[in-house]
Design an enzyme around this catalytic site. Structure first.
Site, PDB file in Angstrom:
ATOM      1  N   ASN A  55       0.839  -1.207   0.000  1.00  0.00           N
ATOM      2  CA  ASN A  55       0.000   0.000   0.000  1.00  0.00           C
ATOM      3  C   ASN A  55       0.867   1.247   0.000  1.00  0.00           C
ATOM      4  O   ASN A  55       1.753   1.337  -0.875  1.00  0.00           O
ATOM      5  CB  ASN A  55      -1.164  -0.039   0.994  1.00  0.00           C
ATOM      6  CG  ASN A  55      -0.870  -0.209   2.446  1.00  0.00           C
ATOM      7  OD1 ASN A  55      -0.359  -1.220   2.862  1.00  0.00           O
ATOM      8  ND2 ASN A  55      -1.217   0.765   3.255  1.00  0.00           N
ATOM      9  N   ASP A  56       0.683   2.194   0.870  1.00  0.00           N
ATOM     10  CA  ASP A  56       1.247   3.540   0.715  1.00  0.00           C
ATOM     11  C   ASP A  56       2.751   3.599   0.434  1.00  0.00           C
ATOM     12  O   ASP A  56       3.523   2.884   1.077  1.00  0.00           O
ATOM     13  CB  ASP A  56       1.067   4.341   2.017  1.00  0.00           C
ATOM     14  CG  ASP A  56      -0.295   4.181   2.639  1.00  0.00           C
ATOM     15  OD1 ASP A  56      -1.160   3.517   2.063  1.00  0.00           O
ATOM     16  OD2 ASP A  56      -0.491   4.736   3.733  1.00  0.00           O
ATOM     17  N   TYR A 115       3.565   1.624  10.465  1.00  0.00           N
ATOM     18  CA  TYR A 115       2.656   2.241   9.486  1.00  0.00           C
ATOM     19  C   TYR A 115       3.370   3.375   8.758  1.00  0.00           C
ATOM     20  O   TYR A 115       4.560   3.577   8.887  1.00  0.00           O
ATOM     21  CB  TYR A 115       1.399   2.728  10.217  1.00  0.00           C
ATOM     22  CG  TYR A 115       0.332   1.667  10.366  1.00  0.00           C
ATOM     23  CD1 TYR A 115       0.584   0.332  10.082  1.00  0.00           C
ATOM     24  CD2 TYR A 115      -0.948   2.007  10.793  1.00  0.00           C
ATOM     25  CE1 TYR A 115      -0.411  -0.632  10.219  1.00  0.00           C
ATOM     26  CE2 TYR A 115      -1.941   1.049  10.931  1.00  0.00           C
ATOM     27  CZ  TYR A 115      -1.664  -0.273  10.644  1.00  0.00           C
ATOM     28  OH  TYR A 115      -2.657  -1.208  10.784  1.00  0.00           O
ATOM     29  N   GLU A 237      -6.150  10.848   6.429  1.00  0.00           N
ATOM     30  CA  GLU A 237      -4.915  10.061   6.446  1.00  0.00           C
ATOM     31  C   GLU A 237      -3.842  10.744   5.603  1.00  0.00           C
ATOM     32  O   GLU A 237      -4.137  11.571   4.747  1.00  0.00           O
ATOM     33  CB  GLU A 237      -5.181   8.651   5.883  1.00  0.00           C
ATOM     34  CG  GLU A 237      -6.137   7.820   6.738  1.00  0.00           C
ATOM     35  CD  GLU A 237      -6.178   6.348   6.313  1.00  0.00           C
ATOM     36  OE1 GLU A 237      -6.037   5.481   7.179  1.00  0.00           O
ATOM     37  OE2 GLU A 237      -6.365   6.076   5.112  1.00  0.00           O
TER      38      GLU A 237
HETATM   39  C1  FRU Z   1      -3.390   4.688   4.315  1.00  0.00           C
HETATM   40  C2  FRU Z   1      -3.103   3.998   5.642  1.00  0.00           C
HETATM   41  C3  FRU Z   1      -2.326   4.903   6.576  1.00  0.00           C
HETATM   42  C4  FRU Z   1      -1.639   3.915   7.466  1.00  0.00           C
HETATM   43  C5  FRU Z   1      -1.311   2.793   6.508  1.00  0.00           C
HETATM   44  C6  FRU Z   1      -1.359   1.410   7.112  1.00  0.00           C
HETATM   45  O1  FRU Z   1      -3.646   3.775   3.293  1.00  0.00           O
HETATM   46  O2  FRU Z   1      -4.300   3.552   6.247  1.00  0.00           O
HETATM   47  O3  FRU Z   1      -3.108   5.835   7.275  1.00  0.00           O
HETATM   48  O4  FRU Z   1      -0.490   4.449   8.059  1.00  0.00           O
HETATM   49  O5  FRU Z   1      -2.269   2.869   5.460  1.00  0.00           O
HETATM   50  O6  FRU Z   1      -0.947   0.454   6.187  1.00  0.00           O
END
Ligand code: FRU
Length: 487
Positions: A55-56, A115, A237
């Site tokens: 993800n991010d 995270y 976020e």
């Molecule tokens: C955004 C998020 C962030 C978090 C991360 C966890 O996609 O929810 O807020 O830090 O992904 O994987």
């Protein structure tokens, strides 16, 4: 599988994992890893997880000429579900090297996942600030209880080796009216002081960006929160702050904003506010919210300034909880990052994104023509297509097998219903279109409208055989350039 359930709980984050355990698992999964690399759905020029879940983008920076791209990474998804910071490096955004994960869930402060977080550089040292997620076992709602969101610092002199983790802030250091969702720090310097922003959800379910300040990067005190006059979603976020010339912007991903026609059509949003603030007083002004992307698959972008002074953005090419089918899951991996984009401000003061110049290095065989003579070309899945439109007549652009981009009555619509695995229509009102630049990879499409004043980012799942590009319209005028893309 839904990533976040109705309680805001991350389904996939279960067990902590230290480096040794990761390496052992990785050894045991070599065959699966090789299978993933051979999947025909793998992208050709995007960052994607070596295997498992991504993800991010996190910790983006350039250090001694090397770009470091870290990212939320769960190599063994969905079986195990422990998140790390994955790591890729590149010098040119064309060739990437896969590195060992950079940050593991190996302390009591981040045992349910390191995270998202960002990098700040000073005097040759990279400071990474991120959120350590801790989830208690038990009967909790995980919004106002049951969760720790710790702000953690690690430093590095080279982007590959990291210091011990240092705990900087915990729940009780955030304002008293915050829920247990405060995360995704980014640090920067203004007016000779350090500032940190964090995304937040209050106990009243109002999203905001919290601002902290510090003199030494380690001791932080809360200063204020950025929030529009009317509440805009329950959680924000991944905040980013950037300044281009005198233009200041805040980027963030609000959750809980209702759809309004073509606007806010995804389950969670992502966009920017112009910021008017002197970083001294407590008075500020936020402009209106502008979506950064109009497609189906764009979220949690991160920006950074490279050694050449360019502001570069990479986003996650997905939106959490969107519910679309992802055929790659069956093949052992899922999601990717967008192509890198350079940010600039147009004459109207709007934040725009154009593909990073380095991507010209992907161009293969070029074909060009004039639109007066029509456009109808057979294509492979990977290409770049630019249309310079002189007249803004209505048109219909057929992309690959069945994606359609059409412009009619001042509305530009992307129709993916034939190849979107649940993705249908997205659109916007726009009075004139003078340029379209399309990057197609095996299973992704990124469409830059008017030099990135608007962008549509989406995954695409078609047969990848007998593909074509065709433009129909009335009195079309302008030129087109087509390049096959490859390394
Ligand atoms: C955004 C998020 C962030 C978090 C991360 C966890 O996609 O929810 O807020 O830090 O992904 O994987």
């Amino acid at each position: 599988m839904k990533r976040i359930n109705e309680n805001g709980e991350y389904n996939m984050v279960k067990s902590p994992m230290k480096k040794d355990a990761y390496l052992k698992h990785f050894q045991e999964r070599q065959e699966e890893y090789r299978r993933v690399q051979q999947d025909p759905l793998r992208l050709q020029y995007h960052i994607q997880p070596p295997m498992g879940w991504l993800n991010d983008p996190n910790g983006l920076c350039q250090k001694d000429g090397i770009y470091h791209i870290y990212f939320q990474y769960c190599p063994f998804y969905p079986e195990l579900g422990s998140i790390f910071w994955g790591h890729m490096t590149t010098k040119d955004f064309i060739h990437y090297e896969e590195q060992e994960p950079a940050v593991y869930s190996d302390t009591p402060w981040d045992c349910n996942g390191p995270y998202s977080g960002a990098a700040y550089q000073e005097n040759g040292t990279v400071f990474f600030f991120y959120t350590g997620n801790v989830r208690y076992e038990g009967d909790y709602n995980y919004v106002t209880d049951g969760r720790e969101q710790n702000t953690i610092l690690i430093t590095s002199e080279d982007g590959f080796h990291f210091s011990e983790k240092q705990l900087l802030m915990r729940n009780e250091d955030y304002p008293a009216d915050m829920s247990k969702h405060v995360r995704d720090p980014q640090v920067f310097r203004e007016k000779e002081r350090y500032f940190m922003i964090q995304g937040a959800r209050s106990v009243k379910d109002e999203g905001s960006i919290l601002l902290f300040e510090s003199e030494d990067l380690r001791n932080w005190s809360y200063k204020l929160r950025f929030q529009p006059e009317q509440p805009f979603g329950y959680m924000w976020e991944c905040p980013n702050y950037l300044k281009i010339g005198e233009h200041k912007f805040l980027l963030t991903c609000p959750q809980g904003v209702p759809a309004n026609g073509y606007d806010f059509a995804n389950v969670y949003q992502c966009g920017w506010f112009a910021l008017d603030y002197d970083f001294e007083s407590t008075d500020y002004r936020l402009g209106s919210f502008h979506q950064l992307d109009r497609g189906f698959d764009f979220y949690a972008p991160q920006v950074f300034k490279d050694e050449a002074g360019r502001w570069i953005l990479l986003g996650w090419m997905a939106v959490p909880d969107s519910g679309y089918e992802e055929p790659t899951l069956e093949n052992g991996w899922v999601h990717a990052l967008t192509i890198p984009r350079e940010l600039y401000v147009n004459e109207a003061g709007c934040l725009c994104q154009r593909p990073l110049k380095e991507l010209e290095g992907l161009r293969g065989k070029r074909v060009c023509g004039s639109l007066e003579k029509g456009l109808h070309e057979a294509t492979l899945p990977c290409f770049e297509l630019t249309l310079n439109l002189k007249a803004a007549e209505d048109f219909m652009l057929h992309i690959r097998e069945s994606a359609l981009l059409f412009y009619q009555n001042g509305e530009l619509v992307l129709d993916m219903s034939g190849c979107g695995k649940g993705r249908t229509f997205r659109g916007l009102k726009i009075s004139k279109i003078w340029k379209l630049q399309i990057f197609s990879d095996t299973t992704s499409l990124e469409i830059f409208v008017n030099d990135g004043e608007e962008v549509f980012t989406s995954r695409i799942y078609d047969s990848m055989e007998s593909l074509e590009i065709r433009m129909d319209g009335q009195e079309l005028s302008g030129s087109w350039e087509y390049d096959s893309c490859g390394k």
